[in-house]
Structures are given as C-alpha cells and as structure tokens.
Design a protein around this motif. Structure first.
Motif, PDB file in Angstrom:
ATOM      1  N   GLN A 177      16.565 -24.733 -91.733  1.00  0.00           N
ATOM      2  CA  GLN A 177      17.130 -25.767 -90.866  1.00  0.00           C
ATOM      3  C   GLN A 177      17.245 -25.284 -89.423  1.00  0.00           C
ATOM      4  O   GLN A 177      16.933 -26.015 -88.470  1.00  0.00           O
ATOM      5  N   ASP A 178      17.691 -24.053 -89.261  1.00  0.00           N
ATOM      6  CA  ASP A 178      17.779 -23.487 -87.907  1.00  0.00           C
ATOM      7  C   ASP A 178      16.402 -23.402 -87.264  1.00  0.00           C
ATOM      8  O   ASP A 178      16.237 -23.679 -86.068  1.00  0.00           O
ATOM      9  N   ARG A 238       5.722 -29.498 -91.963  1.00  0.00           N
ATOM     10  CA  ARG A 238       5.851 -28.744 -93.200  1.00  0.00           C
ATOM     11  C   ARG A 238       7.310 -28.390 -93.496  1.00  0.00           C
ATOM     12  O   ARG A 238       7.758 -28.454 -94.643  1.00  0.00           O
ATOM     13  N   ILE A 239       8.039 -28.034 -92.450  1.00  0.00           N
ATOM     14  CA  ILE A 239       9.462 -27.721 -92.652  1.00  0.00           C
ATOM     15  C   ILE A 239      10.214 -28.963 -93.112  1.00  0.00           C
ATOM     16  O   ILE A 239      11.066 -28.899 -94.012  1.00  0.00           O
ATOM     17  N   ALA A 240       9.919 -30.114 -92.497  1.00  0.00           N
ATOM     18  CA  ALA A 240      10.585 -31.355 -92.898  1.00  0.00           C
ATOM     19  C   ALA A 240      10.294 -31.680 -94.363  1.00  0.00           C
ATOM     20  O   ALA A 240      11.194 -32.090 -95.128  1.00  0.00           O
ATOM     21  N   ARG A 241       9.051 -31.472 -94.785  1.00  0.00           N
ATOM     22  CA  ARG A 241       8.696 -31.721 -96.187  1.00  0.00           C
ATOM     23  C   ARG A 241       9.433 -30.778 -97.126  1.00  0.00           C
ATOM     24  O   ARG A 241       9.938 -31.180 -98.179  1.00  0.00           O
ATOM     25  N   THR A 242       9.543 -29.524 -96.734  1.00  0.00           N
ATOM     26  CA  THR A 242      10.229 -28.544 -97.584  1.00  0.00           C
ATOM     27  C   THR A 242      11.709 -28.861 -97.709  1.00  0.00           C
ATOM     28  O   THR A 242      12.285 -28.818 -98.805  1.00  0.00           O
ATOM     29  N   LEU A 243      12.356 -29.192 -96.579  1.00  0.00           N
ATOM     30  CA  LEU A 243      13.781 -29.529 -96.619  1.00  0.00           C
ATOM     31  C   LEU A 243      14.025 -30.773 -97.464  1.00  0.00           C
ATOM     32  O   LEU A 243      14.972 -30.822 -98.265  1.00  0.00           O
ATOM     33  N   GLU A 266      20.793 -19.892 -98.626  1.00  0.00           N
ATOM     34  CA  GLU A 266      20.652 -19.166 -97.364  1.00  0.00           C
ATOM     35  C   GLU A 266      19.253 -19.371 -96.774  1.00  0.00           C
ATOM     36  O   GLU A 266      19.084 -19.496 -95.559  1.00  0.00           O
ATOM     37  N   ALA A 267      18.280 -19.410 -97.644  1.00  0.00           N
ATOM     38  CA  ALA A 267      16.919 -19.655 -97.174  1.00  0.00           C
ATOM     39  C   ALA A 267      16.785 -21.042 -96.552  1.00  0.00           C
ATOM     40  O   ALA A 267      16.157 -21.231 -95.509  1.00  0.00           O
ATOM     41  N   CYS A 310      17.959 -32.926 -92.689  1.00  0.00           N
ATOM     42  CA  CYS A 310      16.723 -32.872 -91.909  1.00  0.00           C
ATOM     43  C   CYS A 310      16.673 -34.005 -90.874  1.00  0.00           C
ATOM     44  O   CYS A 310      16.360 -33.781 -89.705  1.00  0.00           O
ATOM     45  N   LEU A 311      17.001 -35.219 -91.295  1.00  0.00           N
ATOM     46  CA  LEU A 311      16.947 -36.368 -90.384  1.00  0.00           C
ATOM     47  C   LEU A 311      18.035 -36.282 -89.317  1.00  0.00           C
ATOM     48  O   LEU A 311      17.809 -36.656 -88.156  1.00  0.00           O
ATOM     49  N   ASP A 312      19.221 -35.808 -89.711  1.00  0.00           N
ATOM     50  CA  ASP A 312      20.291 -35.642 -88.714  1.00  0.00           C
ATOM     51  C   ASP A 312      19.875 -34.662 -87.622  1.00  0.00           C
ATOM     52  O   ASP A 312      20.115 -34.904 -86.431  1.00  0.00           O
ATOM     53  N   ILE A 313      19.273 -33.570 -88.030  1.00  0.00           N
ATOM     54  CA  ILE A 313      18.809 -32.584 -87.049  1.00  0.00           C
ATOM     55  C   ILE A 313      17.757 -33.204 -86.130  1.00  0.00           C
ATOM     56  O   ILE A 313      17.806 -33.054 -84.906  1.00  0.00           O
ATOM     57  N   TYR A 314      16.823 -33.916 -86.725  1.00  0.00           N
ATOM     58  CA  TYR A 314      15.734 -34.492 -85.926  1.00  0.00           C
ATOM     59  C   TYR A 314      16.264 -35.480 -84.890  1.00  0.00           C
ATOM     60  O   TYR A 314      15.922 -35.398 -83.705  1.00  0.00           O
TER      61      TYR A 314
END
Length: 603
Positions: free
Chosen positions: A111-112, A153-158, A105-106, A167-171
């Motif tokens: 991602q959102d 930082r979010i990309a690194r965490t995901l 969930e986190a 992560c890449l699909d979202i980007y």
C-alpha cells in the motif's frame, strides 16, 4: 486456501520468500496428517469388515459380532472428529497468519508503495504565481508506461487480497491531491468567494479580473488536468471491476468542478442587475459553451456522480445565460429611465455620457466576439432555444437605440438654452451614426435604419442650431427670416443695423465658441461652411441693398468688410472643437474583448 497461495507470491518485499516457504511447509504437513488419518480410517474399516466376516462364520458369535460392529462405528466417529479438529486448526492458523502475520505486513508495504508511485505522477506546470495561464498541452499522459503498469499490478494484487477499499481510498486521496495542486499553481484564490454576498463585496477590479480568469482556468481544468486524470484512472484501475474506475474519477473530478461551478453560480446571482458585468458574464458563458463537447465526453458513463456533474454543468450554463440576459435588460431599462439626469450640466452641448456608454456597449455586443453568445443568452432568457441568426440581439439593440433617441429628445427639452439643446442633439445623433457606421452594430440593426433615424436627426438638429444661433444675425440685417436683402429707409437706420450686427457678431466671436462645442471635425466643418455662407450672404446682400448708406459712411466701424465677417464666423467654429474626435476610427483598433466598465451611468 489455494486462492491465497495464488496471490501470496506477488509482493516483492524483504524476507517474503522465507515466510511463504514456511506457510507452504506447514500446509504440506497438515495435508499429510489428514491423508494419513484418512488412510488409517480406511484400513480400520477394512479390518472391521474382515473380522465381521470371520465372526459371522461362527455359529455362536452373534453377540461378539454385535460388539465388533459397535466398536468399528465408534472408531469411525472418533477419526472423523482427530480430521475436523485438524482442519479447523489449520484454517484458524492460516487466517491468523493472513491478517495478523507476515502477509499483512507485506500488504501494508505494498500500500505504501502504491501511494508513493501515484504521488510521482505529476501534472506539467500550468501557470505562474500571478494566475496567468501559460501554454499547456491540452492532452498529455501522466507517468510512463512502466509506472502505470506497475501501479495497475499493485492495484490488482491489493484487490485480490481483500484490500480493494483501501486501494481505492489511496488512489482517490492521492490523485485528488495532485489534481488540486496542479490547479492551485494557477492561483485561483477568487474561487473561495462564491456566494452572491461574497461576490457583491468584491471590488469591481478584483471581480472583473476573477471573471476574466475563470474561463481560461476552467479550460485548463477540463481539457488538461481532469482529462489526464480520467485516462490515468482508466489505465491504473483497469484490472478491477468495470464500474470501479468511473466512480473513482468522479470523486476526484467532482470537487474540482464544484469549485468552478459555485463561483459561476455566485456571479450569475449577483450580476443580474449589473450591466457593467455583462461582458465578463458572456466570457464565462462562452467558456462553458466552448467546453460543452469536452464536458460531455469527460463525464460520460453510467456513473450517477458523472451524470450529476454533467447536469450541473448544464445548469451553470443556463444560469449564466439567464444572468447575461437579465444584465442586458437592466442596461436597456437604465437607458430608458435615465432621461434627464444631469441635463442642466450639459449646456455646452456635449454628447451625454449615457449616449457614449450605450453606443460603445452595443458595438461591443454586436462584435464577432459577443454577438452569437449574447443572442443565445437572450433567447435562453426568453425560453427560446431555437437558433435565430442574431434576431433576438438585433431587436434588443434596436430597442436600446430607440430609447437613446427618446433620452436625447427628453434632455433636449430639459435644457433652458435652445442653442445648447440643438448642439447637444446634433452631436448626439451624429455620434450615434458615425460610431455605428461601417460596424457590426450597423449591420445588425441595418445601415438604412441608422441613416434614417440618426443621420437625418443630426441634420435636422444642425439646421435648427444654425437657425437658433446664426438666424438672428441674418434676420438683423435682412429684416426677414428668408434672408432676402432689404434696403432700409435711411442711412442712419442702415448704419444702426450694421452696428448692431457687428456687436452681435463680436459677442458670438467672444463667447459662442467657448460655450458650445462640436467635437467632430467633419460635422463642425459642414456647419461652419453653412453658417459662414448664410451670414456672409445676408451681410453682402445688406451692403448691396444699402450701398448709399455705406458710401456716405466712409470707413466707419459699423460697416465691416464681407471677408472679415466670414473670417469671424469661421474663427468661432474653430474654437468649438475640443481637441478630440467624436466618431471617426478612434477606438476601433482596441481589443473587442474588453471590460464592460466603459463609462458609467453616473455623473
């Protein structure tokens, strides 16, 4: 398990600290159980060793010793099995909590947050609703440093929690949407019509407008929107493996670049046999050539997709160059084969429309705006990529001018009225010479060549016109083609010649100026002076040679005053103007970058 803990503290969501504390407490309990089991196993082994020593000291304890060893081995196997089972339970519970529990969930919340942050990074306004391009900085950055750092930082965490693909699909999805929306503000509806059939079906005005917008829009896409996306991609995805961000940028850029390339291909395929489209083709070709350095830099890298986009840009440039060369060759072919069309309609001696069209066409091509691009296109069409200092265009323009010369001569032969044919040739050659004089076209072909071919031809046609239109009047009173004065044998014959001369001159005064036109004022004045001088001189000589007949005739009508004769001739030429200049400076102040739709071949 330690790797999971290193990242589990990163997401900042409500209740996250409690969940992580529970996970840590569970792990500590399991580790404690395992440690206790290990210690118990060690104690059992030690006790077994002591019992073995004791039993071994007894003389009749061999059987008992054997049983003790077997019991100790059994207990050791059982302990290694209360440890493997505990370890399996621990790993299963941890895995279940990782992907189906609070940690999942986190990650979903993260991602959102990543998507929302990327959506906030917008391009500045690039144009209005009508498709016009406003002033946009060629280089700008998307987002503030804090926003970009947070996204990184979010990309690194995901990525560290097995969510790299997500992560890449979202980007890619979000940033393509933003880039496409920035381009849509320019209203490039024309990009939806990209097949040769679609392009041919477009009205010329709409197609011309689309081709004119393509270059500025392409510039905004390459130097503005996509360049900013590349820099953002490199900054946000920098913590990921090095090959990741170029491929993501390639996916974003490929679809936008493909839309421009498809339209250029469709135009190139459809415009090869349409000379009026040449100038817009050259504008598009120039736009690609101007962006060549930026294209190489923008799509640099080892990514196969980036390499493909760069090669695709080169293919589009070559296609536009070939189409431009083909359109010019088609133009020359039409001039060459358009010899006598509508020749009978040109009996007034006007400059044929094809001559006007071709000269202005060549002047535009020879201008600074188009000369270099057209020369490069001709060399590319011929498979010659070496620089030629406009030699290819000079030769091609010279060939078209020679074809114009042949066209004028063919139309001249087709006209049944000799006077009209000479007037048409005189006007045409003078138009070519005066329109080109002092222009880049004359410099390209050569000033001496223009004077030798066209000024001399205009002067020759002017002499032939004067001989055909005014020579009969001169010969009527002089009795010879030389114009020398002749005394007629009797006053009656002299009076008859004078009357015939007056009637012919009156006929010319009534009809000649309406039937034939010499629009250029300078040329008309030169011909007027020469014709008035010839007619006046011949008539004055006639009066002197036949002064007895003039004296005996008194004030009779047939013996008109010399000044009246000259005045009538001059009035004829005053009526031969059409109110507009043929050459001069008319049109030289208009923008050189103009439509190829100057004057059509038809009509």
């Amino acid at each position: 398990m330690p790797a999971m803990c290193a990242h589990a503290s990163t997401p900042a969501i409500a209740g996250g600290d409690t969940v992580l504390e529970q996970l840590r407490a569970s792990r500590a309990a399991i580790v404690s159980v395992l440690a206790t089991a290990v210690e118990a196993e060690a104690a059992i082994d030690a006790a077994g060793d002591r019992l073995g020593d004791m039993y071994s000291g007894l003389p009749s304890s061999s059987q008992l010793q054997s049983q003790a060893v077997a019991a100790r081995a059994l207990r050791a196997r059982i302990d290694r099995a209360a440890a493997a089972a505990l370890r399996a339970v621990h790993e299963a519970e941890a895995e279940e909590m990782r992907f189906e529990g609070p940690l999942d969930e986190a990650l979903l919340g993260l991602q959102d947050l990543f998507e929302a942050l990327l959506l906030r990074l917008k391009h500045p306004g690039g144009g209005g609703g009508g498709g016009e391009v406003s002033d946009v900085e060629e280089e700008y950055e998307l987002g503030t440093d804090d926003e970009v750092d947070a996204a990184a930082r979010i990309a690194r965490t995901l990525a560290g929690n097995d969510c790299l693909d997500i992560c890449l699909d979202i980007y890619v999805k979000v940033r393509y949407r933003r880039a496409a929306k920035a381009m849509m503000r320019l209203n490039p509806e024309y990009l939806k019509s990209y097949t040769p059939e679609d392009v041919d079906a477009m009205e010329w005005e709409a197609l011309e407008s689309a081709m004119a917008l393509w270059g500025p829009h392409f510039h905004v896409a390459i130097s503005g929107v996509l360049a900013a996306e590349r820099r953002l991609c490199a900054r946000v995805l920098a913590p990921l493996p090095p090959a990741v961000w170029p491929e993501c940028f390639a996916k974003i850029a490929a679809r936008i670049a493909a839309a421009f390339f498809r339209f250029a291909d469709g135009v190139a395929a459809a415009a090869a046999r349409e000379p009026q489209r040449l100038f817009r083709l050259l504008d598009m070709l120039d736009a690609v050539a101007r962006e060549r350095g930026r294209l190489d830099e923008l799509f640099s890298g080892e990514s196969a997709t980036l390499l493909a986009i760069r090669e695709r840009a080169r293919e589009v440039e070559r296609a536009l160059a070939r189409a431009a060369a083909a359109a010019f060759y088609e133009f020359g072919l039409r001039v060459e084969t358009h010899y006598v069309a509508a020749a009978a309609a040109g009996e007034s001696g006007h400059v044929p429309k094809i001559v006007r069209y071709a000269v202005n066409y060549l002047k535009c091509l020879a201008s600074d705006d188009y000369r270099g691009t057209m020369d490069a296109a001709l060399r590319a069409g011929a498979g010659d990529d070496d620089g030629g200092d406009s030699e290819a265009l000079a030769e091609a323009a010279s060939n078209v001018l020679e074809a114009l010369h042949r066209h004028v001569e063919a139309a001249r032969r087709a006209l049944p009225d000799a006077v009209a044919s000479h007037v048409m040739a005189m006007n045409s050659y003078w138009y070519i010479y005066m329109r080109a004089r002092g222009s880049e076209l004359a410099s390209l072909v050569g000033d001496d060549t223009m004077r030798r071919r066209y000024k001399a031809s205009a002067e020759e046609a002017a002499w032939e016109y004067q001989d055909a239109a005014w020579g009969p009047l001169v010969r009527l009173v002089s009795g010879s083609s030389s114009g020398a004065a002749k005394a007629w044998p009797s006053p009656e014959e002299a009076r008859e010649k004078a009357a015939a001369f007056a009637d012919a001159l009156e006929e010319r005064a009534r009809r000649h100026g309406a039937e034939y036109k010499i629009p250029d004022g300078d040329l008309r004045e030169q011909i007027k002076a020469a014709a008035a001088k010839a007619v006046r001189g011949a008539y004055a000589g006639f009066l002197r040679a036949n002064d007895s007949a003039v004296a005996s005739g008194g004030g009779r009508r047939e013996f008109l005053p010399v000044d009246a004769i000259e005045g009538m001739v001059r009035r004829v030429f005053d009526e031969m103007g059409d109110g507009g200049g043929v050459a001069g400076s008319a049109g030289r102040t208009r923008s050189r970058r103009q439509s190829g739709n100057l004057e059509g071949f038809e009509g």
